[in-house]
Design a protein around this motif. Structure first.
Motif, PDB file in Angstrom:
ATOM      1  N   PRO A 116     -23.416 -32.852 -41.830  1.00  0.00           N
ATOM      2  CA  PRO A 116     -24.058 -34.124 -42.380  1.00  0.00           C
ATOM      3  C   PRO A 116     -25.537 -34.043 -42.306  1.00  0.00           C
ATOM      4  N   TYR A 117     -26.309 -33.379 -41.462  1.00  0.00           N
ATOM      5  CA  TYR A 117     -27.746 -33.447 -41.505  1.00  0.00           C
ATOM      6  C   TYR A 117     -28.198 -32.173 -41.598  1.00  0.00           C
ATOM      7  N   LEU A 118     -29.339 -31.898 -42.303  1.00  0.00           N
ATOM      8  CA  LEU A 118     -30.052 -30.480 -42.259  1.00  0.00           C
ATOM      9  C   LEU A 118     -30.681 -30.088 -41.076  1.00  0.00           C
ATOM     10  N   GLN A 119     -31.086 -31.276 -40.358  1.00  0.00           N
ATOM     11  CA  GLN A 119     -32.052 -31.006 -39.255  1.00  0.00           C
ATOM     12  C   GLN A 119     -31.535 -31.032 -37.946  1.00  0.00           C
ATOM     13  N   HIS A 120     -30.103 -31.266 -38.034  1.00  0.00           N
ATOM     14  CA  HIS A 120     -29.379 -31.276 -36.797  1.00  0.00           C
ATOM     15  C   HIS A 120     -28.263 -30.474 -36.830  1.00  0.00           C
ATOM     16  N   PRO A 121     -27.657 -29.966 -35.760  1.00  0.00           N
ATOM     17  CA  PRO A 121     -26.609 -29.083 -35.539  1.00  0.00           C
ATOM     18  C   PRO A 121     -25.187 -29.477 -36.570  1.00  0.00           C
ATOM     19  N   GLY A 122     -24.549 -28.859 -37.103  1.00  0.00           N
ATOM     20  CA  GLY A 122     -23.175 -28.921 -37.671  1.00  0.00           C
ATOM     21  C   GLY A 122     -22.008 -29.203 -36.736  1.00  0.00           C
ATOM     22  N   SER A 123     -21.013 -29.342 -37.113  1.00  0.00           N
ATOM     23  CA  SER A 123     -19.835 -29.657 -36.192  1.00  0.00           C
ATOM     24  C   SER A 123     -18.662 -28.533 -36.732  1.00  0.00           C
ATOM     25  N   GLY A 124     -18.246 -27.893 -35.522  1.00  0.00           N
ATOM     26  CA  GLY A 124     -17.437 -26.639 -35.592  1.00  0.00           C
ATOM     27  C   GLY A 124     -16.025 -26.902 -35.005  1.00  0.00           C
ATOM     28  N   MET A 125     -15.200 -26.182 -35.366  1.00  0.00           N
ATOM     29  CA  MET A 125     -13.996 -26.065 -34.790  1.00  0.00           C
ATOM     30  C   MET A 125     -13.706 -24.863 -34.017  1.00  0.00           C
ATOM     31  N   HIS A 126     -13.704 -25.048 -32.538  1.00  0.00           N
ATOM     32  CA  HIS A 126     -13.451 -23.852 -31.816  1.00  0.00           C
ATOM     33  C   HIS A 126     -11.813 -23.775 -31.531  1.00  0.00           C
TER      34      HIS A 126
END
Length: 448
Positions: free
Chosen positions: A256-266
């Motif tokens: 959602p934000y280029l400057q912040h980490p993305g969200s993953g499915m581990h």
């Protein structure tokens, strides 16, 4: 021994007794892009379905694109008469819905286990993989971890805004793992956890992640892969609803934000034999090496599953713990396939590449096919990152390249089903092309 219909009927009747205020139940299933579709049934009609009356929905509902449109895929959708297909109720999934304005229930439905399962239905794809592994004496134990963001409920010209700290009113900027963020957003997080538990989900650890308003939820380990994927899918649905009730938006969007980490499915996966022995730990962990090698060999061909949309590919590069090559390592979060430290009984892989908005049934199916491929072929992996920080194999970083890499891979076509692979690849190709059919304002700024 009770028949399936009598067990289901008892479940529906018990639900009605416990929740007399509920008049309707949403019967839901996950489509290819990972959205729920279904029908809202009067609860008295649900009793008839539980007793054996047919439950039919359009077969092609599974093929809907990300925006709900139908694409021409072979003869499906436009040359097949749009036929109905049988579904069945999934036992144990009838639960109350607490986040809607009116009292409701919800229950999962599926085509797997019917007389004519839909070959490209995500849950059916996973069911076939698990059935094949069980015939080989391989019994996976699975646990999902999901990252997500909280946003302000109101968008600003369509753009997400940081969730506001309930105490200060400022945007949340607490650092990674900061326990204070869990406290300040405790009301909504606790409601999410309790709602999930009311749905029958085993929620364990809650973590404040690196991004502003980003959190991670862990689930308990399960020896039923279908149920584990059910949990991940149902959590996404309930969490969005609970967030809105509290004045937030919850999203599993990959970046959602280029400057912040993305969200993953581990996804944590261990494999056991019928006697309960950990197969990966046998023979000085040689099967673990084979399984890792199989995962890495097929990973470049599974990217449309692990990164199912344009935005998901944005997550793969320049951010914390998101690999851009197929690699593995012991206790290394930069690796796509991580081997957490554990005793032999709990030895497992942690597959970290998929985005949080990927379809959990298909992600797990692809991981299991990779493990199976490596074990069957006795493959040996490349060097782990612990030995060589440059170790790894390239994988596609753009959807059309990824689709081409997936569609004709023999082990995937055999493991996931050729019909599914063809349908899925065409769905992703058409979705991507449809996404491109809009000129962004930036293009006019740059080129007009």
């Amino acid at each position: 021994m009770q028949s399936k219909s009598s067990t289901l009927l008892a479940e529906v009747r018990t639900f009605r007794q416990n929740h007399p205020e509920v008049r309707y139940v949403d019967l839901i299933a996950l489509d290819i892009p990972g959205h729920f579709y279904g029908k809202r049934y009067p609860v008295e009609m649900l009793e008839k379905v539980a007793a054996g009356s047919p439950l039919k929905l359009p077969q092609n509902a599974v093929l809907l694109g990300a925006q709900g449109g139908l694409f021409k895929i072979g003869d499906y959708c436009f040359n097949d008469g749009d036929p109905d297909a049988n579904r069945r109720l999934v036992p144990g999934t009838l639960k109350p819905v607490s986040w809607e304005a009116q009292p409701l229930g919800q229950m999962l439905i599926t085509s797997d286990g019917t007389d004519a399962p839909i070959e490209f239905e995500p849950r059916e794809v996973l069911a076939k993989v698990l059935e094949r592994l069980h015939r080989k004496g391989i019994h996976p134990v699975v646990a999902f971890e999901l990252e997500f963001y909280l946003f302000d409920k109101k968008l600003d010209d369509g753009l997400p805004q940081f969730a506001r700290d309930p105490l200060s009113g400022d945007s949340d900027d607490q650092p990674n793992l900061h326990i204070e963020r869990l406290s300040r957003f405790g009301t909504v997080l606790d409601d999410m956890a309790q709602t999930a538990k009311a749905q029958g989900l085993d929620i364990t650890v809650i973590t404040a992640e690196l991004g502003p308003g980003q959190f991670e939820i862990n689930f308990g380990h399960l020896d039923d892969g279908l149920r584990a994927a059910d949990w991940a899918a149902l959590f996404c649905r309930s969490t969005r609803g609970v967030a809105l009730k509290h004045g937030y938006r919850a999203s599993f969007m990959a970046k959602p934000y280029l400057q912040h980490p993305g969200s993953g499915m581990h996804v944590h996966v261990s494999l056991y034999d019928p006697a309960g022995n950990n197969l990966l730990a046998a023979h000085q962990q040689q099967p673990l090496r084979h399984a890792v090698a199989g995962c890495l060999e097929l990973l470049p061909h599974c990217m449309p599953i692990f990164s199912p949309n344009h935005n998901a590919f944005r997550r793969l590069g320049g951010t914390v713990n998101a690999a851009t090559r197929a690699c593995w390592g012991f206790e290394d979060r930069d690796a796509c396939v991580r081997i957490p430290e554990s005793d032999p009984r709990n030895l497992r892989i942690e597959h970290r590449l998929a985005s949080a908005d990927a379809n959990p049934y298909l992600v797990l199916a692809a991981i299991l096919v990779g493990l199976e491929h490596g074990l069957d072929a006795g493959l040996e992996p490349i060097a782990p990152l612990n030995e060589d920080r440059n170790s790894g194999a390239d994988f596609p970083l753009e959807m059309l390249d990824a689709v081409r890499a997936m569609q004709h891979q023999p082990a995937l076509r055999e493991g996931l089903g050729a019909e599914f692979v063809d349908v899925y690849c065409e769905n992703k190709r058409q979705d991507h092309l449809a996404f491109q059919q809009e000129i962004h304002a930036r293009e006019y700024r740059w080129y007009l």
